[in-house]
Motif scaffolding. Structure first.
Motif, PDB file in Angstrom:
ATOM      1  N   SER A  19       0.806  -1.219   0.000  1.00  0.00           N
ATOM      2  CA  SER A  19       0.000   0.000   0.000  1.00  0.00           C
ATOM      3  C   SER A  19       0.839   1.270   0.000  1.00  0.00           C
ATOM      4  CB  SER A  19      -0.937   0.012   1.209  1.00  0.00           C
ATOM      5  OG  SER A  19      -0.179  -0.051   2.406  1.00  0.00           O
ATOM      6  N   GLY A  20       2.110   1.168   0.361  1.00  0.00           N
ATOM      7  CA  GLY A  20       2.971   2.349   0.381  1.00  0.00           C
ATOM      8  C   GLY A  20       3.398   2.740  -1.016  1.00  0.00           C
ATOM      9  N   PRO A  21       3.764   3.991  -1.202  1.00  0.00           N
ATOM     10  CA  PRO A  21       4.143   4.460  -2.535  1.00  0.00           C
ATOM     11  C   PRO A  21       5.456   3.856  -3.014  1.00  0.00           C
ATOM     12  CG  PRO A  21       4.649   6.129  -0.912  1.00  0.00           C
ATOM     13  CD  PRO A  21       3.898   5.035  -0.190  1.00  0.00           C
ATOM     14  N   VAL A  22       5.672   3.949  -4.309  1.00  0.00           N
ATOM     15  CA  VAL A  22       6.967   3.642  -4.904  1.00  0.00           C
ATOM     16  C   VAL A  22       7.744   4.958  -4.890  1.00  0.00           C
ATOM     17  CG1 VAL A  22       8.164   3.030  -7.043  1.00  0.00           C
ATOM     18  CG2 VAL A  22       6.114   1.762  -6.356  1.00  0.00           C
ATOM     19  N   LEU A  23       8.937   4.953  -4.332  1.00  0.00           N
ATOM     20  CA  LEU A  23       9.780   6.138  -4.258  1.00  0.00           C
ATOM     21  C   LEU A  23      10.877   6.019  -5.300  1.00  0.00           C
ATOM     22  CD1 LEU A  23      10.884   8.746  -2.992  1.00  0.00           C
ATOM     23  CD2 LEU A  23      12.002   7.305  -1.260  1.00  0.00           C
ATOM     24  N   MET A  24      10.978   7.040  -6.168  1.00  0.00           N
ATOM     25  CA  MET A  24      11.990   7.031  -7.214  1.00  0.00           C
ATOM     26  C   MET A  24      12.960   8.186  -7.015  1.00  0.00           C
ATOM     27  SD  MET A  24      11.634   7.547 -11.346  1.00  0.00           S
ATOM     28  CE  MET A  24      10.988   9.193 -11.176  1.00  0.00           C
ATOM     29  N   GLY A  25      14.258   7.880  -7.007  1.00  0.00           N
ATOM     30  CA  GLY A  25      15.284   8.910  -6.981  1.00  0.00           C
ATOM     31  C   GLY A  25      15.524   9.408  -8.395  1.00  0.00           C
ATOM     32  N   ALA A  38       9.589   2.845 -12.878  1.00  0.00           N
ATOM     33  CA  ALA A  38       8.990   3.155 -11.571  1.00  0.00           C
ATOM     34  C   ALA A  38       7.497   3.407 -11.714  1.00  0.00           C
ATOM     35  CB  ALA A  38       9.682   4.373 -10.949  1.00  0.00           C
ATOM     36  N   ALA A  39       7.094   4.117 -12.771  1.00  0.00           N
ATOM     37  CA  ALA A  39       5.675   4.401 -12.995  1.00  0.00           C
ATOM     38  C   ALA A  39       4.901   3.123 -13.298  1.00  0.00           C
ATOM     39  CB  ALA A  39       5.518   5.399 -14.146  1.00  0.00           C
ATOM     40  N   GLU A  40       5.477   2.254 -14.101  1.00  0.00           N
ATOM     41  CA  GLU A  40       4.816   0.975 -14.408  1.00  0.00           C
ATOM     42  C   GLU A  40       4.619   0.154 -13.142  1.00  0.00           C
ATOM     43  OE1 GLU A  40       7.535  -0.598 -17.273  1.00  0.00           O
ATOM     44  OE2 GLU A  40       6.704   0.599 -18.912  1.00  0.00           O
ATOM     45  N   LEU A  41       5.617   0.154 -12.293  1.00  0.00           N
ATOM     46  CA  LEU A  41       5.522  -0.595 -11.037  1.00  0.00           C
ATOM     47  C   LEU A  41       4.453  -0.004 -10.130  1.00  0.00           C
ATOM     48  CD1 LEU A  41       6.700  -2.925  -9.449  1.00  0.00           C
ATOM     49  CD2 LEU A  41       8.475  -1.390  -8.636  1.00  0.00           C
ATOM     50  N   ALA A  42       4.469   1.317  -9.958  1.00  0.00           N
ATOM     51  CA  ALA A  42       3.462   1.970  -9.114  1.00  0.00           C
ATOM     52  C   ALA A  42       2.063   1.749  -9.673  1.00  0.00           C
ATOM     53  CB  ALA A  42       3.761   3.469  -9.003  1.00  0.00           C
ATOM     54  N   PHE A  97       4.320  11.952 -17.546  1.00  0.00           N
ATOM     55  CA  PHE A  97       3.236  11.294 -16.810  1.00  0.00           C
ATOM     56  C   PHE A  97       1.842  11.866 -17.037  1.00  0.00           C
ATOM     57  CE2 PHE A  97       6.625  10.238 -13.426  1.00  0.00           C
ATOM     58  CZ  PHE A  97       6.990   9.091 -14.106  1.00  0.00           C
ATOM     59  N   ASP A  98       1.723  13.128 -17.403  1.00  0.00           N
ATOM     60  CA  ASP A  98       0.390  13.706 -17.557  1.00  0.00           C
ATOM     61  C   ASP A  98      -0.399  12.945 -18.615  1.00  0.00           C
ATOM     62  OD1 ASP A  98       0.776  15.520 -15.577  1.00  0.00           O
ATOM     63  OD2 ASP A  98       0.800  17.305 -16.853  1.00  0.00           O
ATOM     64  N   ILE A 102      -1.169   7.937 -13.989  1.00  0.00           N
ATOM     65  CA  ILE A 102      -0.248   7.705 -12.876  1.00  0.00           C
ATOM     66  C   ILE A 102      -0.476   8.775 -11.812  1.00  0.00           C
ATOM     67  CG2 ILE A 102       2.195   7.611 -12.186  1.00  0.00           C
ATOM     68  CD1 ILE A 102       1.460   5.355 -14.064  1.00  0.00           C
ATOM     69  N   ASP A 103      -0.670   8.349 -10.564  1.00  0.00           N
ATOM     70  CA  ASP A 103      -0.774   9.267  -9.434  1.00  0.00           C
ATOM     71  C   ASP A 103       0.648   9.506  -8.941  1.00  0.00           C
ATOM     72  OD1 ASP A 103      -1.465  10.748  -7.221  1.00  0.00           O
ATOM     73  OD2 ASP A 103      -2.294   9.039  -6.099  1.00  0.00           O
ATOM     74  N   TRP A 104       1.178  10.717  -9.172  1.00  0.00           N
ATOM     75  CA  TRP A 104       2.570  10.969  -8.837  1.00  0.00           C
ATOM     76  C   TRP A 104       2.751  12.348  -8.215  1.00  0.00           C
ATOM     77  CZ3 TRP A 104       5.797  14.737 -11.103  1.00  0.00           C
ATOM     78  CH2 TRP A 104       5.207  15.466 -12.138  1.00  0.00           C
ATOM     79  N   SER A 105       3.896  12.511  -7.556  1.00  0.00           N
ATOM     80  CA  SER A 105       4.266  13.804  -6.998  1.00  0.00           C
ATOM     81  C   SER A 105       5.774  13.950  -7.116  1.00  0.00           C
ATOM     82  CB  SER A 105       3.819  13.920  -5.537  1.00  0.00           C
ATOM     83  OG  SER A 105       4.484  12.964  -4.737  1.00  0.00           O
ATOM     84  N   PHE A 106       6.245  15.191  -6.905  1.00  0.00           N
ATOM     85  CA  PHE A 106       7.672  15.483  -6.996  1.00  0.00           C
ATOM     86  C   PHE A 106       8.091  16.294  -5.773  1.00  0.00           C
ATOM     87  CE2 PHE A 106      11.084  18.445  -8.227  1.00  0.00           C
ATOM     88  CZ  PHE A 106      12.070  17.534  -8.578  1.00  0.00           C
ATOM     89  N   VAL A 107       9.259  15.970  -5.231  1.00  0.00           N
ATOM     90  CA  VAL A 107       9.778  16.676  -4.068  1.00  0.00           C
ATOM     91  C   VAL A 107      11.287  16.846  -4.222  1.00  0.00           C
ATOM     92  CG1 VAL A 107      10.060  14.549  -2.719  1.00  0.00           C
ATOM     93  CG2 VAL A 107       9.799  16.714  -1.540  1.00  0.00           C
TER      94      VAL A 107
END
Length: 178
Positions: A19-25, A38-42, A97-98, A102-107
């Motif tokens: 249930s936790g997100p996939v974190l990509m560096g 990473a997007a395919e996995l998430a 991604f748009d 894919i539900d994604w965010s950037f930090v």
């Protein structure tokens, strides 16, 4: 079965839903192959993708009031455009991604990449961390010799699985006549 045998028998494994997100560096100029994997996995797991760029020219410092802020390692050094670098990475990810669902965010994070990604993985309860390998070449080899591999540091510093996506793998060329 004796009481002692019942007590020492192993507890059966019960798989849990991830249930936790996939974190990509993410690093500047990184091929989109890492983001795509990473997007395919998430997407396949039905979880969010969190993309993180770590600014290695800064470190985290705790203020007396408890706030934590990023400070430059060398305040008099070259003024890298960190906001510009982050904005460029975010724009590249947005373009990739748009419209994909894919539900994604950037930090943007600060400090040592392996430690920063590990901290974020812990606080976000990430299911796994995805990073790419370095591009091939002398510069990459020298950098790895000096600072080490983020993937190796991650696998040794925290308990989450780490997926390393190869970039520009060396392809074996068969010798002529074989």
């Amino acid at each position: 079965m004796t009481d002692a045998a019942k007590q020492s028998s192993p507890t059966p494994y019960v798989p849990r839903q991830i249930s936790g997100p996939v974190l990509m560096g993410v690093v500047p100029g990184q091929p989109l192959a890492v983001a795509h994997r990473a997007a395919e996995l998430a997407f396949s797991l039905g979880v969010k993708l969190v993309c993180a760029y770590v600014d290695v020219t800064t470190y985290l410092a705790e203020e007396p009031d408890g706030r934590v802020e990023a400070r430059p390692i060398d305040p008099d050094g070259v003024d890298d455009d960190i906001e510009g670098i982050s904005a460029t990475i975010a724009a590249d990810l947005r373009a990739a991604f748009d419209g994909t669902g894919i539900d994604w965010s950037f930090v943007t994070l600060a400090g040592d990449p392996a430690r920063a990604l590990g901290r974020l993985a812990e606080s976000a309860d990430a299911s796994l961390i995805v990073v790419g390998t370095r591009e091939r070449g002398l510069g990459a080899r020298l950098e790895e010799l000096l600072v080490g591999s983020v993937a190796v540091h991650l696998t040794h510093r925290q308990h989450r699985p780490v997926l390393v996506v190869p970039l520009a793998p060396h392809r074996h060329q068969p010798k002529a006549g074989r």
